[in-house]
Design a protein around this motif. Structure first.
Motif, PDB file in Angstrom:
ATOM      1  N   ARG A 100     -53.260 -25.332 106.456  1.00  0.00           N
ATOM      2  CA  ARG A 100     -52.784 -25.984 105.002  1.00  0.00           C
ATOM      3  C   ARG A 100     -53.208 -24.932 104.182  1.00  0.00           C
ATOM      4  O   ARG A 100     -52.225 -24.586 103.340  1.00  0.00           O
ATOM      5  N   ASP A 101     -54.121 -24.149 104.177  1.00  0.00           N
ATOM      6  CA  ASP A 101     -54.595 -23.307 103.031  1.00  0.00           C
ATOM      7  C   ASP A 101     -53.369 -21.873 103.265  1.00  0.00           C
ATOM      8  O   ASP A 101     -52.861 -21.464 102.234  1.00  0.00           O
ATOM      9  N   ALA A 102     -52.912 -21.683 104.669  1.00  0.00           N
ATOM     10  CA  ALA A 102     -51.650 -20.595 104.514  1.00  0.00           C
ATOM     11  C   ALA A 102     -50.343 -21.140 104.331  1.00  0.00           C
ATOM     12  O   ALA A 102     -49.674 -20.465 104.075  1.00  0.00           O
ATOM     13  N   VAL A 108     -54.061 -27.385  89.375  1.00  0.00           N
ATOM     14  CA  VAL A 108     -55.674 -27.294  89.730  1.00  0.00           C
ATOM     15  C   VAL A 108     -55.763 -25.734  89.871  1.00  0.00           C
ATOM     16  O   VAL A 108     -56.645 -24.873  89.194  1.00  0.00           O
ATOM     17  N   ARG A 109     -54.617 -25.019  90.566  1.00  0.00           N
ATOM     18  CA  ARG A 109     -55.048 -23.582  90.802  1.00  0.00           C
ATOM     19  C   ARG A 109     -54.896 -22.789  89.458  1.00  0.00           C
ATOM     20  O   ARG A 109     -55.487 -21.928  89.115  1.00  0.00           O
ATOM     21  N   ALA A 110     -54.000 -23.369  88.397  1.00  0.00           N
ATOM     22  CA  ALA A 110     -53.821 -22.825  87.163  1.00  0.00           C
ATOM     23  C   ALA A 110     -55.126 -22.707  86.323  1.00  0.00           C
ATOM     24  O   ALA A 110     -55.582 -21.828  85.850  1.00  0.00           O
ATOM     25  N   TYR A 119     -63.209 -25.127  94.060  1.00  0.00           N
ATOM     26  CA  TYR A 119     -62.300 -26.017  94.437  1.00  0.00           C
ATOM     27  C   TYR A 119     -63.198 -27.347  95.012  1.00  0.00           C
ATOM     28  O   TYR A 119     -62.684 -28.420  94.914  1.00  0.00           O
ATOM     29  N   ARG A 120     -64.254 -27.057  95.789  1.00  0.00           N
ATOM     30  CA  ARG A 120     -65.378 -27.993  96.091  1.00  0.00           C
ATOM     31  C   ARG A 120     -65.686 -28.784  94.994  1.00  0.00           C
ATOM     32  O   ARG A 120     -65.716 -30.134  95.284  1.00  0.00           O
ATOM     33  N   ALA A 121     -66.214 -28.177  94.115  1.00  0.00           N
ATOM     34  CA  ALA A 121     -66.437 -28.970  92.739  1.00  0.00           C
ATOM     35  C   ALA A 121     -65.505 -29.892  92.239  1.00  0.00           C
ATOM     36  O   ALA A 121     -65.840 -31.054  91.562  1.00  0.00           O
TER      37      ALA A 121
HETATM   38  O1   DC Z   1     -64.162 -20.822 100.751  1.00  0.00           O
HETATM   39  P1   DC Z   1     -64.336 -22.593 100.937  1.00  0.00           P
HETATM   40  O2   DC Z   1     -64.288 -22.893 102.609  1.00  0.00           O
HETATM   41  O3   DC Z   1     -65.723 -23.080 100.215  1.00  0.00           O
HETATM   42  O4   DC Z   1     -63.094 -23.248 100.446  1.00  0.00           O
HETATM   43  C1   DC Z   1     -62.799 -24.432 100.550  1.00  0.00           C
HETATM   44  C2   DC Z   1     -61.372 -24.717 100.378  1.00  0.00           C
HETATM   45  O5   DC Z   1     -60.956 -24.325  98.807  1.00  0.00           O
HETATM   46  C3   DC Z   1     -60.357 -24.014 100.977  1.00  0.00           C
HETATM   47  O6   DC Z   1     -59.971 -24.558 102.221  1.00  0.00           O
HETATM   48  C4   DC Z   1     -59.232 -23.557 100.224  1.00  0.00           C
HETATM   49  C5   DC Z   1     -59.608 -23.593  98.665  1.00  0.00           C
HETATM   50  N1   DC Z   1     -59.830 -22.415  98.057  1.00  0.00           N
HETATM   51  C6   DC Z   1     -58.521 -21.946  97.765  1.00  0.00           C
HETATM   52  O7   DC Z   1     -57.689 -22.561  97.944  1.00  0.00           O
HETATM   53  N2   DC Z   1     -58.725 -20.650  96.939  1.00  0.00           N
HETATM   54  C7   DC Z   1     -59.789 -20.067  97.004  1.00  0.00           C
HETATM   55  N3   DC Z   1     -59.997 -18.764  96.217  1.00  0.00           N
HETATM   56  C8   DC Z   1     -60.944 -20.536  97.449  1.00  0.00           C
HETATM   57  C9   DC Z   1     -60.715 -21.908  98.151  1.00  0.00           C
END
Ligand code: DC
Length: 210
Positions: free
Chosen positions: A168-170, A92-94, A37-39
């Motif tokens: 945001r992630d949750a 992106v996730r797909a 995701y960072r990349a």
């Molecule tokens: O683990 P990290 O801090 O390097 O992840 C960076 C972001 O990438 C995180 O805030 C949300 C996203 N991410 C995600 O949505 N699903 C994953 N399996 C890993 C990371």
């Protein structure tokens, strides 16, 4: 049956360090899925596009090459935030799902760490761990790590960062950060790195012998 270990948890929970150590211990390949995701976020920024440009993010995810994962800029604090933003885009996730499942499906088994490994990427993983720790402790650890790497930032800014990122992630609708129903939850607030590893190893040994 190859052993797949799924490790999830919030930002700076120590899941990456644990995943790396477990992978070395069991002789399994390891994928830090946050790096993907960072990349993608870095590719979008390098192309001069905005992080809200969903089409650019989807394109970057679909054409992501492994070489990008070694870029040291991926570890910067700002890139965690950028990754969290683009990670809510379903396309992106797909695209990244396919990549991760290919990695996990290898003959040797694997350790993957992220946010949705036990719930979406590897729902059939033999072992699922959800690593957590109090936000203040996670901020303290991340602060120490960034300082060691020469990146200066205040503890309070980091705490704000990881709290916003967790929310945001949750809170996203596609594959949110969540412990799988069959995950073992490990709270590392009061554990040092060695104690956390021993606790995780004990859980893996117990679970796989069942
Ligand atoms: O683990 P990290 O801090 O390097 O992840 C960076 C972001 O990438 C995180 O805030 C949300 C996203 N991410 C995600 O949505 N699903 C994953 N399996 C890993 C990371």
């Amino acid at each position: 049956m190859p052993m797949v270990i799924a490790i999830d948890g919030p930002a700076a929970s120590g899941k990456g360090t644990l995943a790396k150590r477990l992978a070395a211990h069991y002789g399994l390949p390891h994928l830090d899925t946050g790096l993907l995701y960072r990349a993608v976020a870095l590719t979008v920024l390098d192309a001069g596009c905005d992080l809200d440009d969903k089409a650019a993010a989807a394109r970057a995810a679909a054409t992501l090459i492994a070489d990008r994962l070694a870029d040291p800029r991926l570890r910067q604090r700002a890139m965690g935030e950028a990754a969290s933003r683009i990670s809510s885009v379903p396309a992106v996730r797909a695209a990244l799902l396919a990549w991760q499942q290919r990695f996990a499906g290898g003959e040797s088994g694997a350790v993957l760490d992220g946010r949705d490994i036990g719930t979406v990427v590897c729902p059939d993983a033999r072992v699922k761990l959800f690593i957590t720790a109090a936000p203040e402790e996670r901020a303290r650890r991340r602060h120490l790590e960034l300082t060691r790497r020469g990146e200066t930032s205040s503890l309070s800014a980091i705490l704000e960062d990881i709290t916003a990122r967790d929310a945001r992630d949750a809170g996203r609708s596609t594959a949110p950060l969540k412990a799988a129903a069959d995950a073992v939850i490990l709270d590392t607030t009061d554990l040092d790195a060695d104690e956390a590893f021993e606790a995780a190893r004990a859980i893996v040994d117990r679970t796989r012998s069942h």
